[in-house]
Design an enzyme around this catalytic site. Structure first.
Site, PDB file in Angstrom:
ATOM      1  N   GLY A  40      17.288   2.916  41.573  1.00 28.23           N
ATOM      2  CA  GLY A  40      17.791   4.291  41.693  1.00 28.23           C
ATOM      3  C   GLY A  40      16.984   5.163  40.752  1.00 28.23           C
ATOM      4  O   GLY A  40      16.806   4.820  39.576  1.00 28.23           O
ATOM      5  N   GLY A  42      17.593   7.936  39.223  1.00 26.79           N
ATOM      6  CA  GLY A  42      18.303   8.372  38.032  1.00 26.79           C
ATOM      7  C   GLY A  42      18.416   7.254  37.007  1.00 26.79           C
ATOM      8  O   GLY A  42      18.063   7.423  35.830  1.00 26.79           O
ATOM      9  N   ALA A  43      18.902   6.113  37.450  1.00 28.46           N
ATOM     10  CA  ALA A  43      19.085   4.985  36.539  1.00 28.46           C
ATOM     11  C   ALA A  43      17.742   4.491  36.002  1.00 28.46           C
ATOM     12  O   ALA A  43      17.626   4.130  34.825  1.00 28.46           O
ATOM     13  CB  ALA A  43      19.817   3.857  37.260  1.00 28.46           C
ATOM     14  N   ALA A 219       9.051   2.721  40.982  1.00 26.53           N
ATOM     15  CA  ALA A 219       9.484   3.239  39.667  1.00 26.53           C
ATOM     16  C   ALA A 219       8.327   3.677  38.769  1.00 26.53           C
ATOM     17  O   ALA A 219       8.578   4.080  37.626  1.00 26.53           O
ATOM     18  CB  ALA A 219      10.389   2.255  38.925  1.00 26.53           C
ATOM     19  N   ALA A 220       7.094   3.645  39.258  1.00 26.40           N
ATOM     20  CA  ALA A 220       5.987   4.165  38.439  1.00 26.40           C
ATOM     21  C   ALA A 220       6.203   5.658  38.187  1.00 26.40           C
ATOM     22  O   ALA A 220       5.990   6.155  37.070  1.00 26.40           O
ATOM     23  CB  ALA A 220       4.651   3.917  39.133  1.00 26.40           C
ATOM     24  N   GLY A 221       6.649   6.381  39.212  1.00 27.11           N
ATOM     25  CA  GLY A 221       6.937   7.814  39.047  1.00 27.11           C
ATOM     26  C   GLY A 221       8.111   8.038  38.106  1.00 27.11           C
ATOM     27  O   GLY A 221       8.146   9.044  37.374  1.00 27.11           O
ATOM     28  N   ASP A 222       9.057   7.124  38.104  1.00 27.86           N
ATOM     29  CA  ASP A 222      10.207   7.253  37.196  1.00 27.86           C
ATOM     30  C   ASP A 222       9.767   7.028  35.744  1.00 27.86           C
ATOM     31  O   ASP A 222      10.227   7.731  34.831  1.00 27.86           O
ATOM     32  CB  ASP A 222      11.302   6.247  37.570  1.00 27.86           C
ATOM     33  CG  ASP A 222      11.823   6.494  38.975  1.00 27.86           C
ATOM     34  OD1 ASP A 222      11.883   7.671  39.391  1.00 27.86           O
ATOM     35  OD2 ASP A 222      12.150   5.512  39.668  1.00 27.86           O
ATOM     36  N   GLY A 257       8.935  -4.656  40.454  1.00 25.78           N
ATOM     37  CA  GLY A 257      10.316  -4.200  40.429  1.00 25.78           C
ATOM     38  C   GLY A 257      10.484  -2.821  39.798  1.00 25.78           C
ATOM     39  O   GLY A 257       9.530  -2.234  39.289  1.00 25.78           O
TER      40      GLY A 257
HETATM   41  O1  RIB Z   1      11.797   5.537  42.401  1.00 24.34           O
HETATM   42  C1  RIB Z   1      12.092   4.219  42.790  1.00 24.34           C
HETATM   43  C2  RIB Z   1      13.519   4.120  43.246  1.00 24.34           C
HETATM   44  O2  RIB Z   1      13.703   4.856  44.434  1.00 24.34           O
HETATM   45  C3  RIB Z   1      13.969   2.721  43.568  1.00 24.34           C
HETATM   46  O3  RIB Z   1      14.452   2.016  42.454  1.00 24.34           O
HETATM   47  C4  RIB Z   1      15.011   2.935  44.660  1.00 24.34           C
HETATM   48  O4  RIB Z   1      16.301   2.605  44.275  1.00 24.34           O
HETATM   49  C5  RIB Z   1      14.881   4.398  45.078  1.00 24.34           C
HETATM   50  O5  RIB Z   1      15.924   5.157  44.597  1.00 24.34           O
END
Ligand code: RIB
Length: 272
Positions: A40, A42-43, A219-222, A257
């Site tokens: 997610g 946000g998480a 999740a690289a962008g996160d 992941g």
């Molecule tokens: O940005 C990656 C995320 O996008 C993944 O973890 C997935 O849950 C989606 O929300």
């Protein structure tokens, strides 16, 4: 004192299949391996910010189910304040992800409980900044933009049309095309080519990431978003914050992941 960041956003459990190649429409590929990984946007950004040293509060919505318990594991381990989470009867959000041998992915999100996070569920604590993404209802994002104490940061992903103005908006090059306003500070990511920072449309900073072996772009962008926001809140210059964010994104892309890939401050600063 650490930067105090509140994140209002999605919490998912990622159901991930690793395959040699992504299927074409209508095609079945087999011999995949399967993993369940907390995710997610946000998480992910909350866990990333906490690993980078911020004091993080997460506001989101999950179901009362086994998916929620699995989805919250890394948030709990990273010390994120989860006291303001909403629990609903809906199923916890799920992302169906396929990752190929080159690290490319396909992601389909079923938001479930994330769709039930309304404006009335958001009780913002005193903090230095609030960060949203677009995996929760847009009316909730609008409400946070209007009421955020400190700065308001928006990762406008996935692209969903009209979004509120922010002190800093973070997008990839495709999301930039969908942005309804281009004024203010905008960070644009370009994958392995790095990122640029625009101020009212003028380039004010540019950075490239360290070269890494791409394993999984999830999740690289996160990681990039969280690192840019935390670094700016810590007082780094725009140039240094962008360079650090590129390094965080590259490290995440070099690992498998979502929350399993997010680096610590020590890991990011070691590659710079
Ligand atoms: O940005 C990656 C995320 O996008 C993944 O973890 C997935 O849950 C989606 O929300």
């Amino acid at each position: 004192m650490p930067a105090r960041l509140t994140i209002v956003g999605s919490i998912n459990l990622d159901l991930v299949a690793r395959t040699a190649r992504l299927p074409r429409p209508g095609e079945t590929v087999t011999d995949a391996t399967f993993s369940q990984i907390p995710g997610g946007k946000g998480a992910n950004q909350a866990v990333a910010a906490a690993r980078l040293g911020a004091a993080v509060t997460m506001i989101g919505s999950v179901g009362d189910d086994d998916f929620a318990r699995a989805a919250l594991v890394e948030l709990e381990a990273a010390g994120v304040d989860l006291s303001r989470l909403k629990r609903t009867a809906a199923t916890t959000g799920v992302a169906l992800i396929t990752v190929d041998a080159a690290g490319e992915n396909d992601i389909v999100v079923a938001p479930g409980a994330n769709s039930e996070l309304g404006p009335a569920d958001v009780d913002l604590p005193d903090c230095d900044g609030v960060l949203c993404q677009l995996e929760i209802p847009l009316e909730t994002v609008d409400h946070v933009a209007e009421t955020a104490p400190g700065e308001f940061f928006l990762n406008a992903a996935p692209a969903r049309g009209a979004v509120p103005a922010a002190d800093l908006t973070i997008v990839n090059r495709f999301e930039l095309e969908e942005l309804t306003h281009r004024d203010g500070l905008i960070a644009v990511t370009h994958g392995a080519a790095g990122a640029i920072l625009l101020d009212d449309g003028e380039e004010v900073a540019r950075a490239t990431p360290p070269p890494v072996q791409a394993v999984d772009g999830t999740a690289a962008g996160d990681a990039f978003t969280a690192c840019l926001v935390v670094s700016l809140l810590e007082g780094l210059t725009r140039e240094d914050a962008l360079r650090r964010a590129c390094a965080a994104g590259a490290l995440a892309a070099s690992r498998f992941g979502a929350q399993t890939s997010l680096p610590t401050a020590q890991e990011v600063d070691a590659v710079l």
